[in-house]
Write an enzyme that holds these catalytic residues in place. Structure first.
Site, PDB file in Angstrom:
ATOM      1  N   TYR A 136      24.063  -0.576 -21.972  1.00  0.00           N
ATOM      2  CA  TYR A 136      24.024  -2.032 -21.960  1.00  0.00           C
ATOM      3  C   TYR A 136      23.466  -2.561 -23.274  1.00  0.00           C
ATOM      4  O   TYR A 136      22.486  -2.024 -23.797  1.00  0.00           O
ATOM      5  CB  TYR A 136      23.113  -2.469 -20.814  1.00  0.00           C
ATOM      6  CG  TYR A 136      22.882  -3.962 -20.682  1.00  0.00           C
ATOM      7  CD1 TYR A 136      23.912  -4.813 -20.323  1.00  0.00           C
ATOM      8  CD2 TYR A 136      21.612  -4.497 -20.893  1.00  0.00           C
ATOM      9  CE1 TYR A 136      23.675  -6.177 -20.169  1.00  0.00           C
ATOM     10  CE2 TYR A 136      21.380  -5.866 -20.732  1.00  0.00           C
ATOM     11  CZ  TYR A 136      22.413  -6.696 -20.371  1.00  0.00           C
ATOM     12  OH  TYR A 136      22.196  -8.041 -20.208  1.00  0.00           O
ATOM     13  N   ASP A 164      14.919 -15.312 -26.555  1.00  0.00           N
ATOM     14  CA  ASP A 164      16.204 -15.302 -25.845  1.00  0.00           C
ATOM     15  C   ASP A 164      16.559 -16.726 -25.389  1.00  0.00           C
ATOM     16  O   ASP A 164      16.500 -17.033 -24.213  1.00  0.00           O
ATOM     17  CB  ASP A 164      16.046 -14.352 -24.641  1.00  0.00           C
ATOM     18  CG  ASP A 164      17.334 -14.106 -23.886  1.00  0.00           C
ATOM     19  OD1 ASP A 164      18.408 -14.448 -24.402  1.00  0.00           O
ATOM     20  OD2 ASP A 164      17.255 -13.578 -22.757  1.00  0.00           O
ATOM     21  N   ASP A 188      26.031  -8.325 -22.957  1.00  0.00           N
ATOM     22  CA  ASP A 188      25.548  -9.641 -22.540  1.00  0.00           C
ATOM     23  C   ASP A 188      26.060 -10.678 -23.544  1.00  0.00           C
ATOM     24  O   ASP A 188      25.667 -10.643 -24.717  1.00  0.00           O
ATOM     25  CB  ASP A 188      24.021  -9.580 -22.548  1.00  0.00           C
ATOM     26  CG  ASP A 188      23.339 -10.882 -22.160  1.00  0.00           C
ATOM     27  OD1 ASP A 188      24.025 -11.893 -21.951  1.00  0.00           O
ATOM     28  OD2 ASP A 188      22.093 -10.871 -22.074  1.00  0.00           O
ATOM     29  N   ASP A 230      25.736 -14.014 -23.003  1.00  0.00           N
ATOM     30  CA  ASP A 230      25.075 -15.279 -22.658  1.00  0.00           C
ATOM     31  C   ASP A 230      26.079 -16.231 -21.991  1.00  0.00           C
ATOM     32  O   ASP A 230      26.649 -15.900 -20.987  1.00  0.00           O
ATOM     33  CB  ASP A 230      24.430 -15.910 -23.909  1.00  0.00           C
ATOM     34  CG  ASP A 230      23.250 -15.104 -24.424  1.00  0.00           C
ATOM     35  OD1 ASP A 230      22.709 -14.293 -23.664  1.00  0.00           O
ATOM     36  OD2 ASP A 230      22.874 -15.289 -25.594  1.00  0.00           O
ATOM     37  N   HIS A 282      29.039  -9.679 -19.462  1.00  0.00           N
ATOM     38  CA  HIS A 282      28.605 -10.632 -18.438  1.00  0.00           C
ATOM     39  C   HIS A 282      28.340 -11.973 -19.094  1.00  0.00           C
ATOM     40  O   HIS A 282      27.812 -12.053 -20.204  1.00  0.00           O
ATOM     41  CB  HIS A 282      27.447 -10.114 -17.575  1.00  0.00           C
ATOM     42  CG  HIS A 282      26.098 -10.027 -18.218  1.00  0.00           C
ATOM     43  ND1 HIS A 282      25.331 -11.127 -18.539  1.00  0.00           N
ATOM     44  CD2 HIS A 282      25.367  -8.948 -18.549  1.00  0.00           C
ATOM     45  CE1 HIS A 282      24.182 -10.723 -19.044  1.00  0.00           C
ATOM     46  NE2 HIS A 282      24.183  -9.409 -19.072  1.00  0.00           N
ATOM     47  N   GLU A 315      27.202 -16.104 -18.204  1.00  0.00           N
ATOM     48  CA  GLU A 315      26.403 -16.797 -17.188  1.00  0.00           C
ATOM     49  C   GLU A 315      26.715 -18.287 -17.085  1.00  0.00           C
ATOM     50  O   GLU A 315      27.315 -18.879 -17.993  1.00  0.00           O
ATOM     51  CB  GLU A 315      24.905 -16.585 -17.476  1.00  0.00           C
ATOM     52  CG  GLU A 315      24.410 -17.233 -18.741  1.00  0.00           C
ATOM     53  CD  GLU A 315      23.283 -16.438 -19.426  1.00  0.00           C
ATOM     54  OE1 GLU A 315      23.228 -15.195 -19.306  1.00  0.00           O
ATOM     55  OE2 GLU A 315      22.469 -17.091 -20.114  1.00  0.00           O
ATOM     56  N   CYS A 371      16.049 -17.327 -20.838  1.00  0.00           N
ATOM     57  CA  CYS A 371      15.970 -16.054 -20.125  1.00  0.00           C
ATOM     58  C   CYS A 371      16.069 -16.358 -18.633  1.00  0.00           C
ATOM     59  O   CYS A 371      15.542 -17.365 -18.155  1.00  0.00           O
ATOM     60  CB  CYS A 371      14.648 -15.376 -20.451  1.00  0.00           C
ATOM     61  SG  CYS A 371      14.204 -14.094 -19.268  1.00  0.00           S
ATOM     62  N   ARG A 416      27.779 -13.992 -14.197  1.00  0.00           N
ATOM     63  CA  ARG A 416      26.369 -13.995 -13.788  1.00  0.00           C
ATOM     64  C   ARG A 416      26.027 -15.388 -13.285  1.00  0.00           C
ATOM     65  O   ARG A 416      26.365 -16.382 -13.924  1.00  0.00           O
ATOM     66  CB  ARG A 416      25.492 -13.630 -14.987  1.00  0.00           C
ATOM     67  CG  ARG A 416      24.035 -14.057 -14.828  1.00  0.00           C
ATOM     68  CD  ARG A 416      23.161 -13.462 -15.900  1.00  0.00           C
ATOM     69  NE  ARG A 416      22.052 -14.332 -16.236  1.00  0.00           N
ATOM     70  CZ  ARG A 416      21.118 -14.067 -17.140  1.00  0.00           C
ATOM     71  NH1 ARG A 416      21.159 -12.921 -17.812  1.00  0.00           N
ATOM     72  NH2 ARG A 416      20.152 -14.922 -17.400  1.00  0.00           N
ATOM     73  N   GLU A 436      21.376 -13.082 -10.635  1.00  0.00           N
ATOM     74  CA  GLU A 436      20.181 -13.088 -11.494  1.00  0.00           C
ATOM     75  C   GLU A 436      18.946 -13.581 -10.758  1.00  0.00           C
ATOM     76  O   GLU A 436      19.022 -14.461  -9.899  1.00  0.00           O
ATOM     77  CB  GLU A 436      20.454 -13.968 -12.731  1.00  0.00           C
ATOM     78  CG  GLU A 436      19.275 -14.136 -13.695  1.00  0.00           C
ATOM     79  CD  GLU A 436      18.780 -12.847 -14.359  1.00  0.00           C
ATOM     80  OE1 GLU A 436      18.635 -11.822 -13.665  1.00  0.00           O
ATOM     81  OE2 GLU A 436      18.508 -12.886 -15.576  1.00  0.00           O
ATOM     82  N   ASN A 479      19.518  -6.750 -11.422  1.00  0.00           N
ATOM     83  CA  ASN A 479      18.805  -6.671 -12.693  1.00  0.00           C
ATOM     84  C   ASN A 479      17.340  -6.301 -12.459  1.00  0.00           C
ATOM     85  O   ASN A 479      16.564  -7.132 -11.996  1.00  0.00           O
ATOM     86  CB  ASN A 479      18.921  -8.044 -13.384  1.00  0.00           C
ATOM     87  CG  ASN A 479      18.214  -8.099 -14.733  1.00  0.00           C
ATOM     88  OD1 ASN A 479      17.765  -7.080 -15.255  1.00  0.00           O
ATOM     89  ND2 ASN A 479      18.126  -9.296 -15.295  1.00  0.00           N
TER      90      ASN A 479
HETATM   91  C1  LIG Z   1      19.319  -9.288 -18.704  1.00  0.00           C
HETATM   92  C2  LIG Z   1      18.932 -10.282 -19.728  1.00  0.00           C
HETATM   93  O1  LIG Z   1      19.872 -11.326 -19.740  1.00  0.00           O
HETATM   94  C3  LIG Z   1      18.972  -9.661 -21.131  1.00  0.00           C
HETATM   95  O2  LIG Z   1      19.283 -10.390 -22.090  1.00  0.00           O
HETATM   96  O3  LIG Z   1      18.656  -8.471 -21.251  1.00  0.00           O
HETATM   97  C4  LIG Z   1      17.496 -10.847 -19.547  1.00  0.00           C
HETATM   98  C5  LIG Z   1      16.450  -9.784 -19.388  1.00  0.00           C
HETATM   99  C6  LIG Z   1      15.009 -10.242 -19.553  1.00  0.00           C
HETATM  100  O4  LIG Z   1      14.724 -11.194 -20.291  1.00  0.00           O
HETATM  101  O5  LIG Z   1      14.129  -9.598 -18.969  1.00  0.00           O
HETATM  102  C7  LIG Z   1      17.517 -11.816 -18.360  1.00  0.00           C
HETATM  103  O6  LIG Z   1      17.379 -11.369 -17.228  1.00  0.00           O
HETATM  104  O7  LIG Z   1      17.717 -13.020 -18.603  1.00  0.00           O
HETATM  105 MG   LIG Z   2      20.500 -12.058 -21.492  1.00  0.00          MG
END
Ligand SMILES: C[C@](O)(C(=O)O)[C@H](CC(=O)O)C(=O)O
Ligand SMILES: [Mg+2]
Length: 298
Positions: A44, A59, A86, A88, A113, A115, A123, A158, A188, A210
């Site tokens: 991943y 993030d 990912d 976004d 994925h 979202e 995040c 997501r 999520e 997750n």
């Molecule tokens: C899965 C996630 O989208 C990521 O970017 O790894 C994050 C992980 C995290 O910040 O712990 C998320 O869950 O938003």
């Molecule tokens: Mg993410």
């Protein structure tokens, strides 16, 4: 169309073969090699990880498609395991999302994925998230599905709705996203194990859980998740968090003590590094090549 199984096909096969499929975050190409040696069948690339590790930013939707593509290419060049990426919110509206999908397939990714947050995303485990209307997310999914140049490439939707709108809405959104063409659902910030069973029931497609640390979701085991029908378990940043904590220790110790003697046991040795990289085989190849050149000169 490639004759050997495409990355997307290999990801789908991995989901079938390992239940639930453990997918670990790899922060760079070398981490991907380490994950492969540990026996994982899929890896991943975390959006939060690209932001933190490659750019040194939080993030919050700051990274671009290009940032993600650079890391994707480096990882897929080094490691054959199917890679879930990912993306976004897809990096823009319909045409941008189409470009995201096509570029990621070219970069060797197996799955993405995407979202249902607004583009100024957060995040998934932080407060203050805002979502787009389900119709807008359906359009995002349709744009992604329509742009696929490999029908096996996995489009995972997501939903961040649980924390914002509650379980009923999150379930309804999941159902709609599958109807719009999503192959799999990423539920999520789930807070109760039994909720996964509901996501599975309403969506009828593989479900991802997750297991990110220090967030809203308890760290359920693969056995617990298997019991409620989860198909994929994600550990997005586990190794990165551990590497970072080790790095802090090493930096602080060297700075304070003027030597790294007391933290040597935290380190991978030179021999271990070389083994992972197949260093000696490269060296032998060089020796052979040069020997051949010398023979050719004679
Ligand atoms: C899965 C996630 O989208 C990521 O970017 O790894 C994050 C992980 C995290 O910040 O712990 C998320 O869950 O938003
Ligand atoms: Mg993410």
């Amino acid at each position: 169309m490639p004759s050997s199984p495409s990355a997307g096909q290999r990801f789908r096969e991995a989901v079938q073969n390992e239940r639930p499929l453990q997918v670990v975050g790899v922060i760079n190409a070398y981490a991907a090699l380490l994950a492969e040696r540990a026996g994982f069948r899929a890896i991943y690339l975390s959006g939060g990880g690209v932001a933190a590790a490659s750019l040194g930013v939080p993030d919050l939707g700051i990274t671009t498609l290009e940032d993600v593509l650079i890391d994707t290419r480096r990882i897929t060049d080094a490691c054959p395991l199917p890679l879930l990426v990912d993306v976004d919110t897809g990096f823009g509206s319909a045409f941008n999302i189409a470009r995201t999908v096509r570029s990621l397939i070219k970069a060797g990714a197996a799955a993405i994925h995407m979202e249902d947050q607004v583009q100024a995303k957060r995040c998934g485990h932080r407060p203050g998230k805002a979502l787009v209307a389900p119709e807008e997310m359906e359009d995002r999914i349709k744009a992604a599905v329509d742009a696929r140049t490999d029908p096996s490439f996995v489009i995972m939707a997501r939903t961040d709705a649980l924390a914002v709108e509650g379980l009923e809405s999150a379930l309804e959104r999941s159902r709609r996203y599958v109807e719009a063409g999503a192959d799999m659902i990423f539920a999520e910030a789930v807070t109760d194990l039994e909720m996964y069973r509901e996501f599975k029931r309403v969506s009828g497609v593989p479900i991802l859980a997750n297991m990110t640390e220090f967030g809203k979701t308890p760290l359920f085991s693969t056995r617990q998740l298997a019991e409620v029908g989860v198909d994929i378990v994600l550990y997005p940043l586990s190794a990165f968090r551990a590497m970072s904590a080790a790095a802090v220790k090493v930096y602080q110790t060297i700075r304070r003590e003027g030597t790294q003697q007391t933290v040597l046991d935290l380190m991978q040795t030179r021999a271990e590094l070389y083994e992972v990289l197949n260093y000696y085989a490269y060296e032998q190849k060089l020796d052979q090549l040069f020997a051949k050149e010398r023979r050719d000169d004679e």
